[in-house]
Design a protein around this motif. Structure first.
Motif, mmCIF file in Angstrom:
data_model
loop_
_atom_site.group_PDB
_atom_site.id
_atom_site.type_symbol
_atom_site.label_atom_id
_atom_site.label_comp_id
_atom_site.label_asym_id
_atom_site.label_seq_id
_atom_site.Cartn_x
_atom_site.Cartn_y
_atom_site.Cartn_z
ATOM 1 N N ALA A 49 34.998 24.964 36.457
ATOM 2 C CA ALA A 49 35.382 26.304 36.194
ATOM 3 C C ALA A 49 36.724 25.911 35.282
ATOM 4 N N PHE A 50 36.048 27.049 33.987
ATOM 5 C CA PHE A 50 37.006 27.080 32.833
ATOM 6 C C PHE A 50 38.718 27.527 33.435
ATOM 7 N N GLY A 51 39.602 26.927 32.466
ATOM 8 C CA GLY A 51 41.263 26.870 32.913
ATOM 9 C C GLY A 51 41.041 28.233 32.936
ATOM 10 N N ASP A 52 41.149 29.677 31.705
ATOM 11 C CA ASP A 52 40.699 30.372 32.080
ATOM 12 C C ASP A 52 40.653 31.694 32.678
ATOM 13 N N ALA A 53 39.435 30.630 33.681
ATOM 14 C CA ALA A 53 38.247 31.834 34.473
ATOM 15 C C ALA A 53 39.507 32.382 35.856
ATOM 16 N N ALA A 54 39.933 31.656 36.799
ATOM 17 C CA ALA A 54 40.603 32.323 37.783
ATOM 18 C C ALA A 54 41.502 32.827 37.536
ATOM 19 N N PRO A 55 42.304 33.098 36.553
ATOM 20 C CA PRO A 55 43.791 33.993 36.014
ATOM 21 C C PRO A 55 43.002 35.531 35.659
ATOM 22 N N ALA A 56 42.230 35.082 35.161
ATOM 23 C CA ALA A 56 41.490 36.813 34.528
ATOM 24 C C ALA A 56 41.025 37.603 35.548
ATOM 25 N N LEU A 57 40.366 36.315 35.818
ATOM 26 C CA LEU A 57 39.962 37.042 37.839
ATOM 27 C C LEU A 57 40.718 37.954 38.380
ATOM 28 N N THR A 58 41.917 37.334 38.129
ATOM 29 C CA THR A 58 42.930 37.689 39.581
ATOM 30 C C THR A 58 43.796 39.163 38.645
ATOM 31 N N ALA A 59 43.730 38.659 37.699
ATOM 32 C CA ALA A 59 44.107 39.756 36.908
ATOM 33 C C ALA A 59 43.148 41.025 36.343
ATOM 34 N N LEU A 60 42.608 41.465 36.488
ATOM 35 C CA LEU A 60 41.129 42.119 36.815
ATOM 36 C C LEU A 60 41.243 43.243 37.650
ATOM 37 N N ARG A 61 41.215 42.352 38.500
ATOM 38 C CA ARG A 61 40.850 42.700 40.830
ATOM 39 C C ARG A 61 42.310 43.038 40.569
ATOM 40 N N ARG A 62 43.317 42.990 40.026
ATOM 41 C CA ARG A 62 44.914 43.444 40.714
ATOM 42 C C ARG A 62 45.536 45.280 39.680
ATOM 43 N N ALA A 63 44.400 45.169 39.056
ATOM 44 C CA ALA A 63 44.487 45.820 37.804
ATOM 45 C C ALA A 63 43.464 47.087 38.440
ATOM 46 N N GLY A 64 42.494 46.381 39.577
ATOM 47 C CA GLY A 64 41.797 47.823 40.122
ATOM 48 C C GLY A 64 40.231 47.496 39.015
ATOM 49 N N ILE A 65 40.243 46.781 38.414
ATOM 50 C CA ILE A 65 38.583 46.308 38.112
ATOM 51 C C ILE A 65 37.947 45.612 39.145
#
Length: 228
Positions: free
Chosen positions: A99-115
């Motif tokens: 996975a690209f290094g920015d993949a997991a952090p971006a997914l985590t941030a979106l889910r925390r925001a309710g998306i």
């Protein structure tokens, strides 16, 4: 670009070339390929996509694992490489891409925001399941959608409709992210809120200058752009 007023219901990602590094397979075996490694990887990817488009245009279908194998065979042959063991190792590596290094952090941030988060990919189901598990992304996704039940590849409109059906919403309620310009164009024509992930960067192509599509250089930009 200012933040979108209302966050989307879901953020849907392409897999190969967006969340997963398609050149990681060759990188793991670069020493065995020598100076031809980069060229083999580039041709492999180009033929993989070309074959998917030709199949869809002809009204035919072969699953993405088989297409990937066929494309690799041509890429190796074009460079005079006839090594069955290497071919098998490259195919195995492709099923477990980094996975690209920015993949997991971006997914985590979106889910925390309710998306809600999802993948919409040309990959066939078993191939995708192995890939997202190996990359550690499975716990960060609400859905992994494959073209396989349709027997048709992106950028056909019916493929993008898989996402609206899964989340029971309209196209404008979905943010779509792809590192492939042709995919971003197809998604924009369908009506998604498109974010073209232009890591390299590459020049604008595939009529992306005619549709509403934001350009981003990293997935880290997404949470702010989506109004979270």
């Amino acid at each position: 670009m200012p933040p979108i007023a209302a966050p989307p219901r879901a953020c849907v990602f392409d897999a190969y070339g967006t969340l997963l590094d398609v050149h990681a397979a060759v990188a793991r075996h670069a020493a065995r390929l020598g100076a031809q490694a980069a060229a083999v990887s580039a041709l492999w990817r180009a033929k993989q996509l070309e074959y998917s488009w030709i199949l869809s245009a002809a009204g035919d279908y072969e699953d993405f694992a088989a297409v990937t194998d066929r494309a690799l065979g041509v890429a190796l042959a074009a460079h005079g490489i006839a090594d069955a063991a290497l071919r098998a190792d490259l195919l195995a590596a492709y099923r477990r891409l980094d996975a690209f290094g920015d993949a997991a952090p971006a997914l985590t941030a979106l889910r925390r925001a309710g998306i809600a988060t999802a993948i919409l990919s040309n990959g066939e189901p078993a191939m995708l399941e192995e890939a997202v598990d190996a990359a550690g992304l499975a716990p960060l996704l609400d859905a992994v959608l494959s073209v396989h039940p349709l027997r048709r590849y992106k950028p056909h409109r019916s493929v993008y409709a898989l996402a609206t059906a899964r989340f029971a919403c309209q196209p404008h309620e979905i943010a779509f992210v792809s590192g492939n310009a042709w995919d971003a164009y197809g998604a924009a024509r369908f009506g998604f809120r498109v974010h073209w992930l232009n890591r390299a960067p590459q020049p604008t192509e595939y009529w992306l200058d005619r549709v509403a599509a934001a350009r981003i250089a990293t997935l880290a930009e997404l949470p702010t752009l989506l109004g979270t």
